[in-house]
Design an enzyme around this catalytic site. Structure first.
Site, PDB file in Angstrom:
ATOM      1  CG  HIS A 157      -1.659  -1.251   1.465  1.00 55.09           C
ATOM      2  ND1 HIS A 157      -2.912  -1.538   0.968  1.00 55.09           N
ATOM      3  CD2 HIS A 157      -1.274  -2.354   2.154  1.00 55.09           C
ATOM      4  CE1 HIS A 157      -3.278  -2.758   1.359  1.00 55.09           C
ATOM      5  NE2 HIS A 157      -2.303  -3.277   2.072  1.00 55.09           N
ATOM      6  CB  SER A 278      12.901  23.345 -14.316  1.00 52.45           C
ATOM      7  OG  SER A 278      12.123  24.527 -14.400  1.00 52.45           O
ATOM      8  CE  LYS A 284      11.038  20.620 -10.742  1.00 45.59           C
ATOM      9  NZ  LYS A 284      10.186  19.705  -9.980  1.00 45.59           N
ATOM     10  CD  GLU A 291       8.499  12.949 -15.072  1.00 45.33           C
ATOM     11  OE1 GLU A 291       7.471  13.574 -14.805  1.00 45.33           O
ATOM     12  OE2 GLU A 291       9.584  13.505 -15.322  1.00 45.33           O
TER      13      GLU A 291
END
Ligand code: ARG
Length: 461
Positions: A157, A278, A284, A291
Site C-alpha cells: 500500500h 527546468s 530542478k 516518466e
C-alpha cells in the site's frame, strides 16, 4: 493510367484519394530487407523446382541485391502509385533486369509475401527485444550484487511494511523481465512458420517447394494451412501482448524511480545523463526518462488493442484491413526498444543513498513482525496473541513518539511481563533481513544465491 502490376482489367487509374488511402509504402518500406530476402529465397526455389530457368533466377537474385543496395544507399525512388514495398521492389527489378523480373511472382501472391515479410520483421524485433531485456537484467544484477546487504523499506500500500534488501528489490524486477524474455522466446517459437507459397490463399498448382523456402528464411517449417497462412496475424498480436506486459513492468519500475528520486524519499540519485532541468526553476533535476518510460505503455498497449480490433471481425482470408497491422507494430517495437535502452542506462547509472534507505527501513515500526515472531518463538505465544501484544507495543511507541527499538525493557514488560532483553536483537533492520532465509526471502544469503542462479542461466544461453 492503370496500375502496371494489376491494371489489366482497369480502364482508369485510381482517384488521388484512393491512392492515398491504399498506399502503404510510406511505412512498409521498413520491410524492404525482409521483402528482398523472401523474394531471393523464392526465386532460388523456383529455379530448383524447374519453374524458372537458372539464368533467370540468377538475374533476379542479383538484381534484387542491387535494389537492396539502392535502398540502403538512399538512392531508391519510392512511388505511392506502386502502393507498397512489394510492388516498388518488383518494379525496380524490372527496370534493372527486364523480362525475368516478371517471372518472380510465379506461385506467389502479395498475400503470402506480406505475411512472410512481416513475420520476418517481427521475428527480428523479437530477437532484438530479447537482447535488450538481457542487457536490462544484467544491469539489475549488477545493482543487486552491489546492494545485496543494503536495507530499505519493503512496501505494501506504499506504506512501510518490512525491511528488505536493495538486492532483493532489484531481483524482483529480474524475475519480471526474465518472464518477459521467456514470453518473447515462446512467441518466437510459434511465429517461426513460413507462409510463403500459400500464394493468394489456396496454394498453387506450380510444383513449388515450401520446405526449401522455409529453410532458406530460417523458419522451422512451412505453415500447414494456406488459408491460415495468409489470414493469421497472431504472431504480431503475441509480440504486442508480450510488449505490453514488458511495458507494464517498465512502467511500474519507472514509477518507483520517480518516487525514489523525489526530495521526500531520496532513495536514489539518478544520473545527470538521464535527467533534465527546468527552464524556470534552477534547482530542478527531473526524472524525465523515467516518466517517459512510465508513459510508453500507453502507445504500446494502444497498438495491441488497435490490432486486436482490426483483426477481430475479419473473415478468412486476407482483407485489406490487415494492411493496418504494420504501423502499430513498428511504433510499439520502436518505443519498447527505446524504453528498454533508457531503463538499462538509468539502472546502470543510478546511485542508491544507502543511508537514507536504512533510515527509511527502520521507520514505520517496520520490525513489528519480527517482534511478534519473537514472542511466538521465545514465549511460545500463539501468533494471533503475539500480533495483539505487538500492536499494543506499537501504540505505546507511537504515544512516546519513538521507534520500537527505543522502548525500554520496562516499557516492554509493562505490556507483557515475560519479555526479556533478547527481544532487542530482532528489532534491528539488519537482523530482520538476515533472518528471512526462507527460499526466495530477502536475506542477503538468499539474494546472493538468486543472483548466482540468474548469472549462470544468462551465461548459458
Ligand atoms: N500492402 C499490402 C498489405 O500490407 C500487401 C498485400 C496486398 N494484397 C492484396 N491482396 N491487396 O497488406
Amino acid at each position: 493510367s492503370s496500375n502496371q502490376m494489376w491494371g489489366g482489367r482497369f480502364a482508369a487509374g485510381p482517384d488521388a484519394i484512393m491512392e492515398a488511402i491504399n498506399a502503404s509504402i510510406s511505412f512498409d518500406k521498413r520491410m524492404a530487407a525482409q521483402d528482398i530476402e523472401g523474394s531471393r529465397a523464392h526465386a532460388a526455389m523456383l529455379a530448383s523446382a524447374g519453374i524458372i530457368t537458372d539464368t533467370d533466377a540468377v538475374a533476379i537474385r542479383e538484381g534484387l541485391l542491387t535494389v537492396l543496395s539502392e535502398i540502403d544507399n538512399g538512392e531508391f525512388q519510392y512511388s505511392a502509385a506502386l502502393e507498397d514495398i512489394h510492388m516498388n521492389v518488383e518494379s525496380r527489378l524490372k527496370d534493372l533486369i527486364g523480362e525475368p523480373a516478371g517471372r518472380l511472382h510465379t506461385g506467389r501472391s502479395r498475400n503470402d509475401q506480406v505475411a512472410t515479410d512481416f513475420r520476418l520483421w517481427v521475428r527480428d524485433q523479437t530477437d532484438a527485444v530479447i537482447v535488450g531485456l538481457e542487457a536490462l537484467i544484467r544491469a539489475l544484477l549488477a545493482q543487486a550484487e552491489a546492494g545485496a546487504d543494503w536495507v530499505m523499506p519493503g512496501f505494501t500500500h506504499l506504506q512501510v511494511a518490512q525491511p528488505v534488501t536493495w538486492g532483493h528489490h532489484m531481483m524482483a524486477y529480474v524475475e519480471m523481465f526474465g518472464r518477459d524474455m521467456s514470453r518473447f522466446r515462446d512467441a518466437r517459437v510459434r511465429m517461426n512458420e513460413s507462409p510463403l507459397g500459400a500464394a493468394a490463399l489456396a496454394g498453387t498448382s506450380f510444383p513449388i517447394d515450401r520446405h526449401m523456402t522455409a529453410e532458406a528464411l530460417g523458419f522451422d517449417r512451412p505453415a500447414a494451412n494456406s488459408l491460415d497462412a495468409v489470414a493469421d496475424r497472431d504472431f504480431a498480436l503475441e509480440f504486442l501482448a508480450a510488449s505490453t506486459i514488458t511495458a507494464m513492468h517498465l512502467s511500474r519500475f519507472a514509477e518507483e524511480l520517480v518516487i525514489w528520486s523525489s526530495a521526500q524519499f531520496r532513495f536514489v540519485a539518478l544520473s545527470d545523463r538521464f535527467s533534465t532541468g527546468s527552464s524556470i526553476m534552477p534547482q530542478k533535476k527531473n526524472p524525465d526518462a523515467a516518466e517517459l518510460i512510465r508513459a510508453k505503455i500507453g502507445r504500446i498497449m494502444g497498438a495491441m488493442v488497435g490490432l486486436f480490433t482490426v483483426m477481430k471481425g475479419l473473415p478468412l482470408t486476407y482483407s485489406k484491413d490487415m494492411q493496418e497491422d504494420k504501423e502499430q507494430v513498428f511504433d510499439a517495437a520502436d518505443n519498447l526498444m527505446l524504453a528498454l535502452a533508457a531503463m538499462t542506462g538509468m539502472v546502470a547509472d543510478m546511485t542508491a543513498n544507502t543511508k537514507n534507505l536504512e533510515i527509511a527501513a527502520a521507520s514505520g515500526f517496520s520490525t513489528a513482525t519480527d517482534l511478534a515472531d519473537w514472542l511466538v518463538r521465545a514465549l511460545n505465544m500463539p501468533f494471533r496473541d503475539a500480533h495483539h501484544v505487538t500492536g499494543t507495543l506499537v501504540a505505546l511507541a507511537e504515544s512516546k513518539e519513538c521507534d520500537l527499538p527505543d522502548l525500554t525493557l520496562a516499557d516492554m514488560q509493562s505490556v507483557h511481563e515475560h519479555i526479556t532483553q533478547d527481544v532487542f536483537d530482532v528489532l534491528g533492520v539488519h537482523n530482520s533481513v538476515a533472518s528471512r532465509v526462507s527460499y526466495g526471502g530477502t536475506a542477503p544469503s538468499q539474494v546472493r544465491s538468486q543472483i548466482a542462479r540468474w548469472t549462470k542461466n544468462l551465461n548459458k544461453d
